[in-house]
Structure formats: structure tokens, C-alpha cells
Design an enzyme around this catalytic site. Structure first.
Site, short mmCIF file in Angstrom:
data_model
loop_
_atom_site.label_atom_id
_atom_site.label_comp_id
_atom_site.label_asym_id
_atom_site.label_seq_id
_atom_site.Cartn_x
_atom_site.Cartn_y
_atom_site.Cartn_z
N CYS A 1 -45.02 -40.51 -2.09
CA CYS A 1 -45.84 -39.47 -1.47
C CYS A 1 -45.04 -38.19 -1.25
CB CYS A 1 -46.35 -39.94 -0.11
SG CYS A 1 -47.51 -41.28 -0.18
N GLU B 1 -44.93 -36.30 1.36
CA GLU B 1 -44.28 -36.22 2.67
C GLU B 1 -42.89 -36.83 2.63
OE1 GLU B 1 -47.31 -37.23 1.95
OE2 GLU B 1 -48.68 -37.11 3.64
N1 THU Z 1 -50.33 -39.23 -1.43
C1 THU Z 1 -49.40 -38.41 -0.84
O1 THU Z 1 -48.53 -37.84 -1.52
N2 THU Z 1 -49.49 -38.23 0.48
C2 THU Z 1 -50.45 -38.76 1.27
O2 THU Z 1 -50.42 -38.55 2.47
C3 THU Z 1 -51.52 -39.57 0.71
C4 THU Z 1 -51.33 -39.97 -0.70
C5 THU Z 1 -50.27 -39.39 -2.87
C6 THU Z 1 -49.82 -40.74 -3.35
C7 THU Z 1 -50.46 -40.80 -4.72
O3 THU Z 1 -49.61 -40.15 -5.65
C8 THU Z 1 -51.72 -39.98 -4.58
O4 THU Z 1 -51.55 -39.20 -3.42
C9 THU Z 1 -52.99 -40.80 -4.46
O5 THU Z 1 -52.84 -41.77 -3.49
#
Ligand code: THU
Length: 162
Positions: free
Chosen positions: A76, A78
Site C-alpha cells: 500500500c 501508506e
Molecule cells: N491500497 C493502498 O495503497 N492503500 C489503502 O489504504 C487501500 C488499498 C492499495 C492496495 C492495492 O494495490 C490497491 O490499493 C487495491 O486494494
């Protein structure tokens, strides 16, 4: 003597309909998060997330989600941002993180809430630096601002249990 208590978790947060209502540094954080969402490698989900971390030394570190054909190997936005920030400045506390997202290249109207694993990392970071930090979830028509990241994860697991 058997005893039963009824307990409650409560926390407050702010909601805005425009980033203009945030303080200047936080506005900058949101716009950096938006810029960074464009750099996501979101080949599989087409869901591009941008995060921008404000450090105590005034530096802003950004990250976007990085996916993988073996899905769980991705990360993710974050955590990309927080881990990079900590590897560059291991002694510097986090003040705030802003998060934004695009679905199929279109900015989300609603704020995107960080996933559970990212929340767990937020908890660790507050403990690590012994201070809370602010989470700003910025959607096109709504922005949510929470002053303490660990409020997002009640009953969280911390090093005290180990
Ligand atoms: N994702 C994030 O980067 N941050 C979040 O808070 C929620 C989900 C990303 C993970 C994945 O690459 C995509 O979003 C779909 O879940």
C-alpha cells in the site's frame, strides 16, 4: 463476584468539503499525495493510491501503491511512504499522513480509508516515536482529518503484549 461492564470507544474527527479549509502545510500534503497517486503501479486493481508523510523536520516523503502479479507481494501507498520515510530519517517522528486515490485514473470523491495492515503500522509508528500523528483522508468532495492515527484501530496489538 461476577461483574460486567458496558464500554465504549469514542473519537472525534473533522470533516471538510474542501482542502482549502486545512492549514497550509496539510494542504501541501494533500496535493503531494494527489500528485503521487499518479505514480502508482496498480496494474491489477487499477486503484491508484498516493500517500504523503509530513515529518517533524518539515520534510514531506511520498509513496504510491506498488502491486505484484503475486498479489500479496504488493504494498500500500501508506506503507511505502512510511517505510521510506523511516529508512531515510529513522529518528524523525511523523506529524501527519495524507492519503488520496484514483479509480481507473479518476480521482475518488469519497475519502479512502487506510487498510487494516496500514493501521497496524500507524500504531507501531506512534509508539516508536512516542507521539500521535494526524491522518488526512482526502476525497474530491470530502476530507476527513483524524488527530490520532491509532484511533483507527481500537484493541490494537502492541509490543507490550510480547
Ligand atoms: N491500497 C493502498 O495503497 N492503500 C489503502 O489504504 C487501500 C488499498 C492499495 C492496495 C492495492 O494495490 C490497491 O490499493 C487495491 O486494494
Amino acid at each position: 463476584m461476577p461483574d460486567k461492564n458496558q464500554n465504549r470507544f469514542q473519537f472525534s474527527f473533522e470533516e471538510f468539503n474542501s482542502a482549502d479549509l486545512l492549514q497550509e502545510k496539510e494542504q501541501e500534503l494533500v496535493s503531494k499525495a494527489k500528485e503521487t497517486a499518479e505514480t502508482a503501479y496498480a496494474k491489477y486493481s487499477k486503484f491508484s493510491v498516493g500517500a504523503a508523510v509530513l515529518l517533524e523536520n518539515g520534510k514531506i516523503i511520498t509513496g504510491s501503491n506498488q502491486e505484484n502479479a503475486a498479489y500479496p507481494s504488493g504494498l500500500c501507498a501508506e506503507r511505502v511512504a512510511l517505510f521510506y520515510a523511516a529508512s531515510q530519517y529513522p529518528e524523525v517522528a511523523v506529524q501527519a499522513i495524507a492519503v488520496t486515490a484514483l479509480k481507473d485514473q479518476i480521482p475518488l470523491e469519497e475519502p479512502v480509508p487506510p487498510c487494516g495492515s496500514c493501521r497496524q503500522v500507524f500504531v507501531e509508528w506512534e509508539k516508536r516515536f512516542q507521539q500521535p500523528f494526524t491522518v488526512i483522508m482526502a476525497g474530491g468532495k470530502k476530507i476527513i482529518r483524524i488527530e490520532k492515527a491509532s484511533w483507527l484501530l481500537p484493541f490494537n496489538f502492541q509490543s507490550d503484549f510480547l
